[in-house]
Design a protein around this motif. Sequence first.
Motif, PDB file in Angstrom:
ATOM      1  N   ALA A 211      36.317 -46.641   9.945  1.00  0.00           N
ATOM      2  CA  ALA A 211      36.535 -46.581   8.510  1.00  0.00           C
ATOM      3  C   ALA A 211      35.758 -45.390   7.969  1.00  0.00           C
ATOM      4  CB  ALA A 211      36.076 -47.870   7.839  1.00  0.00           C
ATOM      5  N   THR A 212      36.471 -44.502   7.289  1.00  0.00           N
ATOM      6  CA  THR A 212      35.825 -43.335   6.686  1.00  0.00           C
ATOM      7  C   THR A 212      36.275 -43.235   5.229  1.00  0.00           C
ATOM      8  OG1 THR A 212      37.603 -41.905   7.484  1.00  0.00           O
ATOM      9  CG2 THR A 212      35.615 -42.026   8.836  1.00  0.00           C
ATOM     10  N   PHE A 213      35.360 -42.767   4.386  1.00  0.00           N
ATOM     11  CA  PHE A 213      35.654 -42.640   2.961  1.00  0.00           C
ATOM     12  C   PHE A 213      35.734 -41.165   2.595  1.00  0.00           C
ATOM     13  CE2 PHE A 213      34.401 -42.578  -1.578  1.00  0.00           C
ATOM     14  CZ  PHE A 213      35.401 -43.396  -2.075  1.00  0.00           C
TER      15      PHE A 213
ATOM     16  N   GLY B 193      47.289 -54.425  19.873  1.00  0.00           N
ATOM     17  CA  GLY B 193      47.625 -53.325  20.769  1.00  0.00           C
ATOM     18  C   GLY B 193      48.270 -52.123  20.104  1.00  0.00           C
ATOM     19  N   GLU B 194      48.590 -52.215  18.838  1.00  0.00           N
ATOM     20  CA  GLU B 194      49.202 -51.091  18.115  1.00  0.00           C
ATOM     21  C   GLU B 194      48.201 -50.518  17.115  1.00  0.00           C
ATOM     22  OE1 GLU B 194      52.685 -50.342  14.770  1.00  0.00           O
ATOM     23  OE2 GLU B 194      52.711 -52.205  15.923  1.00  0.00           O
ATOM     24  N   LYS B 195      48.004 -49.198  17.130  1.00  0.00           N
ATOM     25  CA  LYS B 195      47.121 -48.539  16.168  1.00  0.00           C
ATOM     26  C   LYS B 195      47.834 -48.448  14.822  1.00  0.00           C
ATOM     27  CE  LYS B 195      43.950 -47.294  19.175  1.00  0.00           C
ATOM     28  NZ  LYS B 195      43.154 -48.381  19.576  1.00  0.00           N
ATOM     29  N   VAL B 196      47.149 -48.899  13.777  1.00  0.00           N
ATOM     30  CA  VAL B 196      47.693 -48.851  12.420  1.00  0.00           C
ATOM     31  C   VAL B 196      46.638 -48.189  11.542  1.00  0.00           C
ATOM     32  CG1 VAL B 196      48.547 -50.198  10.463  1.00  0.00           C
ATOM     33  CG2 VAL B 196      49.005 -50.982  12.800  1.00  0.00           C
ATOM     34  N   THR B 197      47.072 -47.225  10.733  1.00  0.00           N
ATOM     35  CA  THR B 197      46.167 -46.562   9.794  1.00  0.00           C
ATOM     36  C   THR B 197      46.450 -47.061   8.391  1.00  0.00           C
ATOM     37  OG1 THR B 197      46.054 -44.582  11.197  1.00  0.00           O
ATOM     38  CG2 THR B 197      45.371 -44.341   8.906  1.00  0.00           C
ATOM     39  N   LEU B 198      45.411 -47.558   7.744  1.00  0.00           N
ATOM     40  CA  LEU B 198      45.498 -48.070   6.380  1.00  0.00           C
ATOM     41  C   LEU B 198      44.728 -47.117   5.462  1.00  0.00           C
ATOM     42  CD1 LEU B 198      44.582 -51.760   7.293  1.00  0.00           C
ATOM     43  CD2 LEU B 198      46.886 -50.832   6.949  1.00  0.00           C
ATOM     44  N   THR B 199      45.172 -46.990   4.205  1.00  0.00           N
ATOM     45  CA  THR B 199      44.497 -46.098   3.269  1.00  0.00           C
ATOM     46  C   THR B 199      44.214 -46.816   1.943  1.00  0.00           C
ATOM     47  OG1 THR B 199      46.664 -45.214   2.647  1.00  0.00           O
ATOM     48  CG2 THR B 199      45.407 -43.963   4.288  1.00  0.00           C
ATOM     49  N   PRO B 200      43.320 -47.776   1.960  1.00  0.00           N
ATOM     50  CA  PRO B 200      43.002 -48.522   0.730  1.00  0.00           C
ATOM     51  C   PRO B 200      42.013 -47.767  -0.165  1.00  0.00           C
ATOM     52  CG  PRO B 200      41.696 -49.359   2.531  1.00  0.00           C
ATOM     53  CD  PRO B 200      42.617 -48.310   3.123  1.00  0.00           C
TER      54      PRO B 200
ATOM     55  N   LYS C 257      38.742 -40.329  -3.100  1.00  0.00           N
ATOM     56  CA  LYS C 257      38.218 -41.670  -3.390  1.00  0.00           C
ATOM     57  C   LYS C 257      39.042 -42.742  -2.675  1.00  0.00           C
ATOM     58  CE  LYS C 257      35.103 -40.120  -6.243  1.00  0.00           C
ATOM     59  NZ  LYS C 257      33.893 -39.669  -5.610  1.00  0.00           N
ATOM     60  N   GLN C 258      39.322 -42.471  -1.418  1.00  0.00           N
ATOM     61  CA  GLN C 258      40.174 -43.357  -0.626  1.00  0.00           C
ATOM     62  C   GLN C 258      39.579 -43.533   0.771  1.00  0.00           C
ATOM     63  OE1 GLN C 258      44.497 -42.950  -1.124  1.00  0.00           O
ATOM     64  NE2 GLN C 258      44.523 -42.460   1.047  1.00  0.00           N
ATOM     65  N   TRP C 259      39.772 -44.715   1.310  1.00  0.00           N
ATOM     66  CA  TRP C 259      39.350 -45.024   2.670  1.00  0.00           C
ATOM     67  C   TRP C 259      40.478 -44.711   3.646  1.00  0.00           C
ATOM     68  CZ3 TRP C 259      34.607 -46.610   4.235  1.00  0.00           C
ATOM     69  CH2 TRP C 259      33.729 -47.064   3.250  1.00  0.00           C
ATOM     70  N   THR C 260      40.104 -44.360   4.854  1.00  0.00           N
ATOM     71  CA  THR C 260      41.034 -44.314   5.972  1.00  0.00           C
ATOM     72  C   THR C 260      40.486 -45.305   6.993  1.00  0.00           C
ATOM     73  OG1 THR C 260      41.620 -42.017   5.583  1.00  0.00           O
ATOM     74  CG2 THR C 260      42.088 -42.904   7.786  1.00  0.00           C
ATOM     75  N   VAL C 261      41.241 -46.352   7.225  1.00  0.00           N
ATOM     76  CA  VAL C 261      40.810 -47.419   8.129  1.00  0.00           C
ATOM     77  C   VAL C 261      41.809 -47.502   9.275  1.00  0.00           C
ATOM     78  CG1 VAL C 261      40.262 -49.874   8.341  1.00  0.00           C
ATOM     79  CG2 VAL C 261      39.830 -48.688   6.169  1.00  0.00           C
ATOM     80  N   VAL C 262      41.310 -47.372  10.491  1.00  0.00           N
ATOM     81  CA  VAL C 262      42.160 -47.498  11.669  1.00  0.00           C
ATOM     82  C   VAL C 262      41.893 -48.858  12.296  1.00  0.00           C
ATOM     83  CG1 VAL C 262      42.754 -46.542  13.937  1.00  0.00           C
ATOM     84  CG2 VAL C 262      42.136 -45.000  12.047  1.00  0.00           C
TER      85      VAL C 262
END
Length: 174
Positions: free
Chosen positions: A90-92, A107-114, A97-102
């Motif tokens: 998780a990086t901000f 088993g599947e990589k998903v990138t979220l941007t909350p 002003k958004q997070w990047t959460v992997v």
Amino acid sequence: QGGIALGARLRQMGVPAIVVDRGERPGDQWRGRYKSLCLHDPVWYDHLPYLPFPDNLPVFAPKDKIGDWLEMYTKVMEVPYWTRTTAESATFDEETKQWTVVVDRDGEKVTLTPKHLVMATGMSGKANIPNFPGMDVFRGEQHHSSQHPGPDAYVGKKVVVVGSNNSAHDICKA
């Protein structure tokens, strides 16, 4: 448990959210612990938003009942819940002003941007194991309470439990 409660509250407020859990089912963080674990507070202290525990639940409810309740609660409250999912990073970004959460979702990589991120790992999220001189050469079994298999393997054996909180007392009692 805190993440589930927050997920239910956010859903009721119309705030998009996802609760991620590495377990197979909601409540597994309770089900997977030592046999004698139960609530250490009276059940009425631990109600979740919108749905109190039923009146017939034991005052100090056992772990499996709590696990089952959390699973049912997650379904009834329609909490968006991803099981078999582990947060890897998780990086901000200060500029957006958004997070990047992997996450690894089964088993599947998903990138979220909350915009917001809550780490609801609980007080037992990571084992705190003290380091004592001689641990590295001790031939006996050593483990944290989160890995305690239950009392059956220790009947008739000499055991030392290091700790002074609820888990230590539960393990000694069982």
